[in-house]
Design a protein around this motif. Structure first.
Motif, PDB file in Angstrom:
ATOM      1  N   ALA A 155      46.195  55.132  33.335  1.00 22.51           N
ATOM      2  CA  ALA A 155      47.090  54.060  32.922  1.00 22.51           C
ATOM      3  C   ALA A 155      46.481  53.261  31.785  1.00 22.51           C
ATOM      4  O   ALA A 155      45.261  53.214  31.612  1.00 22.51           O
ATOM      5  CB  ALA A 155      47.364  53.132  34.099  1.00 22.51           C
ATOM      6  N   THR A 156      47.357  52.613  30.999  1.00 22.85           N
ATOM      7  CA  THR A 156      46.943  51.682  29.966  1.00 22.85           C
ATOM      8  C   THR A 156      47.656  50.356  30.192  1.00 22.85           C
ATOM      9  O   THR A 156      48.746  50.312  30.770  1.00 22.85           O
ATOM     10  CB  THR A 156      47.296  52.196  28.549  1.00 22.85           C
ATOM     11  OG1 THR A 156      48.712  52.353  28.442  1.00 22.85           O
ATOM     12  CG2 THR A 156      46.604  53.505  28.241  1.00 22.85           C
ATOM     13  N   GLY A 157      47.032  49.279  29.742  1.00 20.15           N
ATOM     14  CA  GLY A 157      47.635  47.963  29.873  1.00 20.15           C
ATOM     15  C   GLY A 157      46.914  46.953  29.014  1.00 20.15           C
ATOM     16  O   GLY A 157      46.013  47.299  28.251  1.00 20.15           O
ATOM     17  N   ARG A 158      47.305  45.696  29.171  1.00 19.15           N
ATOM     18  CA  ARG A 158      46.665  44.633  28.404  1.00 19.15           C
ATOM     19  C   ARG A 158      45.221  44.440  28.847  1.00 19.15           C
ATOM     20  O   ARG A 158      44.343  44.149  28.045  1.00 19.15           O
ATOM     21  CB  ARG A 158      47.430  43.330  28.550  1.00 19.15           C
ATOM     22  CG  ARG A 158      48.820  43.381  27.927  1.00 19.15           C
ATOM     23  CD  ARG A 158      49.640  42.211  28.327  1.00 19.15           C
ATOM     24  NE  ARG A 158      49.741  42.211  29.791  1.00 19.15           N
ATOM     25  CZ  ARG A 158      50.079  41.171  30.522  1.00 19.15           C
ATOM     26  NH1 ARG A 158      50.335  40.020  29.966  1.00 19.15           N
ATOM     27  NH2 ARG A 158      50.162  41.275  31.836  1.00 19.15           N
ATOM     28  N   ASP A 159      44.959  44.564  30.136  1.00 19.60           N
ATOM     29  CA  ASP A 159      43.612  44.463  30.695  1.00 19.60           C
ATOM     30  C   ASP A 159      43.653  45.037  32.106  1.00 19.60           C
ATOM     31  O   ASP A 159      44.660  45.635  32.507  1.00 19.60           O
ATOM     32  CB  ASP A 159      43.072  43.027  30.650  1.00 19.60           C
ATOM     33  CG  ASP A 159      43.899  42.032  31.440  1.00 19.60           C
ATOM     34  OD1 ASP A 159      44.564  42.423  32.417  1.00 19.60           O
ATOM     35  OD2 ASP A 159      43.863  40.838  31.099  1.00 19.60           O
ATOM     36  N   ALA A 160      42.577  44.848  32.873  1.00 21.89           N
ATOM     37  CA  ALA A 160      42.503  45.431  34.214  1.00 21.89           C
ATOM     38  C   ALA A 160      43.570  44.894  35.161  1.00 21.89           C
ATOM     39  O   ALA A 160      43.910  45.557  36.143  1.00 21.89           O
ATOM     40  CB  ALA A 160      41.110  45.202  34.800  1.00 21.89           C
ATOM     41  N   THR A 161      44.119  43.739  34.884  1.00 22.38           N
ATOM     42  CA  THR A 161      45.189  43.206  35.729  1.00 22.38           C
ATOM     43  C   THR A 161      46.387  44.149  35.732  1.00 22.38           C
ATOM     44  O   THR A 161      46.993  44.388  36.776  1.00 22.38           O
ATOM     45  CB  THR A 161      45.645  41.818  35.228  1.00 22.38           C
ATOM     46  OG1 THR A 161      44.536  40.935  35.228  1.00 22.38           O
ATOM     47  CG2 THR A 161      46.747  41.249  36.095  1.00 22.38           C
ATOM     48  N   ASP A 162      46.734  44.681  34.573  1.00 22.44           N
ATOM     49  CA  ASP A 162      47.902  45.562  34.463  1.00 22.44           C
ATOM     50  C   ASP A 162      47.696  46.916  35.113  1.00 22.44           C
ATOM     51  O   ASP A 162      48.667  47.566  35.498  1.00 22.44           O
ATOM     52  CB  ASP A 162      48.259  45.797  32.991  1.00 22.44           C
ATOM     53  CG  ASP A 162      48.860  44.588  32.313  1.00 22.44           C
ATOM     54  OD1 ASP A 162      49.227  43.621  33.009  1.00 22.44           O
ATOM     55  OD2 ASP A 162      48.964  44.612  31.073  1.00 22.44           O
ATOM     56  N   VAL A 163      46.461  47.363  35.204  1.00 23.26           N
ATOM     57  CA  VAL A 163      46.203  48.734  35.674  1.00 23.26           C
ATOM     58  C   VAL A 163      45.106  48.747  36.738  1.00 23.26           C
ATOM     59  O   VAL A 163      44.204  49.581  36.720  1.00 23.26           O
ATOM     60  CB  VAL A 163      45.850  49.656  34.488  1.00 23.26           C
ATOM     61  CG1 VAL A 163      47.044  49.825  33.572  1.00 23.26           C
ATOM     62  CG2 VAL A 163      44.673  49.135  33.693  1.00 23.26           C
ATOM     63  N   ALA A 164      45.213  47.852  37.679  1.00 24.24           N
ATOM     64  CA  ALA A 164      44.210  47.751  38.742  1.00 24.24           C
ATOM     65  C   ALA A 164      44.155  49.042  39.559  1.00 24.24           C
ATOM     66  O   ALA A 164      45.176  49.693  39.789  1.00 24.24           O
ATOM     67  CB  ALA A 164      44.543  46.574  39.655  1.00 24.24           C
ATOM     68  N   MET A 165      42.964  49.399  40.007  1.00 22.67           N
ATOM     69  CA  MET A 165      42.792  50.566  40.860  1.00 22.67           C
ATOM     70  C   MET A 165      43.587  50.403  42.150  1.00 22.67           C
ATOM     71  O   MET A 165      44.199  51.336  42.639  1.00 22.67           O
ATOM     72  CB  MET A 165      41.304  50.760  41.180  1.00 22.67           C
ATOM     73  CG  MET A 165      41.034  51.956  42.057  1.00 22.67           C
ATOM     74  SD  MET A 165      39.271  52.155  42.388  1.00 22.67           S
ATOM     75  CE  MET A 165      39.125  51.370  43.966  1.00 22.67           C
ATOM     76  N   VAL A 166      43.589  49.195  42.678  1.00 24.87           N
ATOM     77  CA  VAL A 166      44.308  48.897  43.915  1.00 24.87           C
ATOM     78  C   VAL A 166      44.890  47.493  43.802  1.00 24.87           C
ATOM     79  O   VAL A 166      44.213  46.579  43.341  1.00 24.87           O
ATOM     80  CB  VAL A 166      43.356  48.931  45.136  1.00 24.87           C
ATOM     81  CG1 VAL A 166      44.065  48.481  46.397  1.00 24.87           C
ATOM     82  CG2 VAL A 166      42.766  50.310  45.329  1.00 24.87           C
ATOM     83  N   THR A 167      46.116  47.356  44.209  1.00 25.49           N
ATOM     84  CA  THR A 167      46.710  46.042  44.382  1.00 25.49           C
ATOM     85  C   THR A 167      47.187  45.989  45.819  1.00 25.49           C
ATOM     86  O   THR A 167      48.047  46.771  46.222  1.00 25.49           O
ATOM     87  CB  THR A 167      47.900  45.825  43.427  1.00 25.49           C
ATOM     88  OG1 THR A 167      47.422  45.962  42.086  1.00 25.49           O
ATOM     89  CG2 THR A 167      48.509  44.443  43.613  1.00 25.49           C
ATOM     90  N   SER A 168      46.581  45.136  46.611  1.00 31.32           N
ATOM     91  CA  SER A 168      46.926  45.088  48.032  1.00 31.32           C
ATOM     92  C   SER A 168      47.497  43.722  48.385  1.00 31.32           C
ATOM     93  O   SER A 168      47.185  42.720  47.740  1.00 31.32           O
ATOM     94  CB  SER A 168      45.708  45.399  48.902  1.00 31.32           C
ATOM     95  OG  SER A 168      44.701  44.443  48.702  1.00 31.32           O
ATOM     96  N   PHE A 169      48.317  43.734  49.385  1.00 33.06           N
ATOM     97  CA  PHE A 169      48.931  42.510  49.887  1.00 33.06           C
ATOM     98  C   PHE A 169      48.538  42.392  51.349  1.00 33.06           C
ATOM     99  O   PHE A 169      49.250  42.830  52.233  1.00 33.06           O
ATOM    100  CB  PHE A 169      50.455  42.549  49.691  1.00 33.06           C
ATOM    101  CG  PHE A 169      50.836  42.736  48.253  1.00 33.06           C
ATOM    102  CD1 PHE A 169      50.928  41.635  47.418  1.00 33.06           C
ATOM    103  CD2 PHE A 169      51.058  43.996  47.720  1.00 33.06           C
ATOM    104  CE1 PHE A 169      51.253  41.782  46.075  1.00 33.06           C
ATOM    105  CE2 PHE A 169      51.387  44.155  46.381  1.00 33.06           C
ATOM    106  CZ  PHE A 169      51.484  43.051  45.554  1.00 33.06           C
ATOM    107  N   GLY A 170      47.352  41.831  51.578  1.00 30.95           N
ATOM    108  CA  GLY A 170      46.796  41.744  52.916  1.00 30.95           C
ATOM    109  C   GLY A 170      45.485  42.499  52.988  1.00 30.95           C
ATOM    110  O   GLY A 170      45.042  43.113  52.006  1.00 30.95           O
TER     111      GLY A 170
END
Length: 187
Positions: A155-170
């Protein structure tokens, strides 16, 4: 086109979808490094030479180490602390390029040890970046600072926020992770 002849576009000539890669973002705090970037690279010829000067600078400024990893480190903090992991190298290089009006985007994926001596460590995610020159995106890697083959771009994005390895909710717990790449040799 030879890579070294890739030219920088005037901002007004950039495609609309590329303009976002000139702006600051969560980890690429351009407002804090703009004066520094111009003082360091303002006299370097535009285009490929300027990007390579930025890559060389970041490569030599930051000391790599997994023990230096911190999920909240910004480019300006990496600049000050002079330590980090591949994402910090990428964030600082992206930020310095953006400060110099060179569109730059953060890349995440895998980088195996194809074509280089193998390392005695498990394969991991990697971060590098791309810049927009001469009408296309070119890959650079401030951590390794040498051409590599076998990149697997996720993935590409503006920074690591856009293309995080994992985004978890909990709460979550990574219990296993293994990536293996092998060179495919033509028959």
């Amino acid at each position: 086109m030879q890579r070294s002849h890739a030219r920088q576009h005037p901002v007004e000539d950039l495609p609309d979808d590329v303009l976002t890669y000139l702006l600051g973002s969560r980890y690429c705090d351009t407002q804090k490094l703009s004066d520094t970037a111009w003082s360091l690279f303002g006299n370097v010829p535009e285009g490929w030479a300027r990007v390579q000067a930025i890559v060389d600078y970041v490569h030599n400024r930051i000391t790599f180490g997994y023990g230096f990893a911190r999920a909240t480190r910004t480019a300006s903090e990496a600049f000050q602390e002079q330590v980090g992991v591949c994402r910090d190298f990428a964030h600082l290089a992206v930020t310095l390029c953006r400060c110099m009006n060179i569109p730059a985007r953060y890349c995440t994926g895998y980088l195996g040890d194809i074509g280089v001596p193998p390392v005695d460590a498990p394969m991991d995610f990697s971060a590098w970046f791309q810049v927009y020159l001469s009408g296309r995106w070119w890959t650079f890697d401030a951590r390794h600072n040498l051409p590599r083959i076998g990149r697997i771009l996720m993935a590409t994005g503006r920074d690591a926020t856009d293309v995080a390895m994992v985004t978890s909710f909990g709460p979550s717990c990574l219990t296993g992770f293994k990536v293996i790449t092998d060179e495919v040799v033509p028959a």
